[in-house]
Design a protein around this motif. Structure first.
Motif, short mmCIF file in Angstrom:
data_model
loop_
_atom_site.label_atom_id
_atom_site.label_comp_id
_atom_site.label_asym_id
_atom_site.label_seq_id
_atom_site.Cartn_x
_atom_site.Cartn_y
_atom_site.Cartn_z
N SER A 65 0.80 -1.07 0.03
CA SER A 65 -0.05 -0.04 0.17
C SER A 65 0.93 1.14 -0.22
O SER A 65 2.19 1.09 0.55
N GLN A 104 1.38 6.71 3.60
CA GLN A 104 0.48 7.63 4.15
C GLN A 104 1.36 8.69 4.85
O GLN A 104 2.09 8.45 5.58
N ASP A 105 1.07 9.88 4.45
CA ASP A 105 1.93 11.13 5.30
C ASP A 105 1.20 11.53 6.46
O ASP A 105 0.28 11.25 6.79
#
Length: 176
Positions: free
Chosen positions: A172, A175-176
């Motif tokens: 995946s 994410q930040d």
């Protein structure tokens, strides 16, 4: 590697003159396992950066997660603990009888023990033994091969290396 294979598994067939060495079971299986793991590791390096990723294991959930800033990916997979290697004294403790490894997470290690029993290999059936890092990786590669694992990882925890085999990887975006 050939001398290590002979040491670990012995040689059933004599090599005459300059003929190529012929491997027999279980040597052939170990050679295949080592080759497969090298290829699988290279693929993991290229696809999601296993070589530079941070890692975390959830032993309750039975998962390993690799987070690669460089590749901007998170890889998650089911995990099995094959054993632990104490780098201070050079001892290996199999996951199939490790006090910190639950029975479900030791299934792959038990399959290696079964293989060792089948071929009379004490190195695979003795709970604790002296080993080199090369031997530890051979044990891990064999576990990956025998159980259809996707790859293996050696995680450092102080002076201990936790040898693990992981299953199908889910990738995946980071994410930040």
């Amino acid at each position: 590697m050939a001398s290590f294979l002979k040491k670990l598994f012995g040689s059933k067939e004599k090599n005459a003159g300059n003929e190529p060495e012929v491997l027999s079971e279980p040597e052939l299986t170990l050679a295949r396992a080592n080759n497969e793991l090298q290829l699988r590791t290279q693929a993991a390096v290229e696809m999601w950066g296993i070589d530079t990723a941070s890692w975390a294991v959830d032993l309750d959930e039975g998962t390993i997660t690799f987070t690669s800033e460089e590749k901007q990916r998170v890889a998650t997979a089911p995990v099995q603990v094959i054993g632990t290697y104490n780098t201070d004294d050079g001892t290996w403790l199999w996951g199939w009888d490790h006090p910190s490894v639950s029975e479900p997470l030791a299934a792959f290690a038990r399959r290696v023990r079964d293989f060792g029993e089948q071929y009379g290999k004490a190195e695979l059936t003795t709970r604790t033994l002296s080993a080199s890092m090369e031997e530890v990786w051979a044990f891990t590669a064999l576990a990956c091969h025998l159980n259809g694992g996707e790859g293996a990882y050696s995680g450092a925890s102080g002076s201990t290396r936790v040898q693990m085999v992981y299953g199908p990887v889910t990738l995946s975006p980071l994410q930040d």
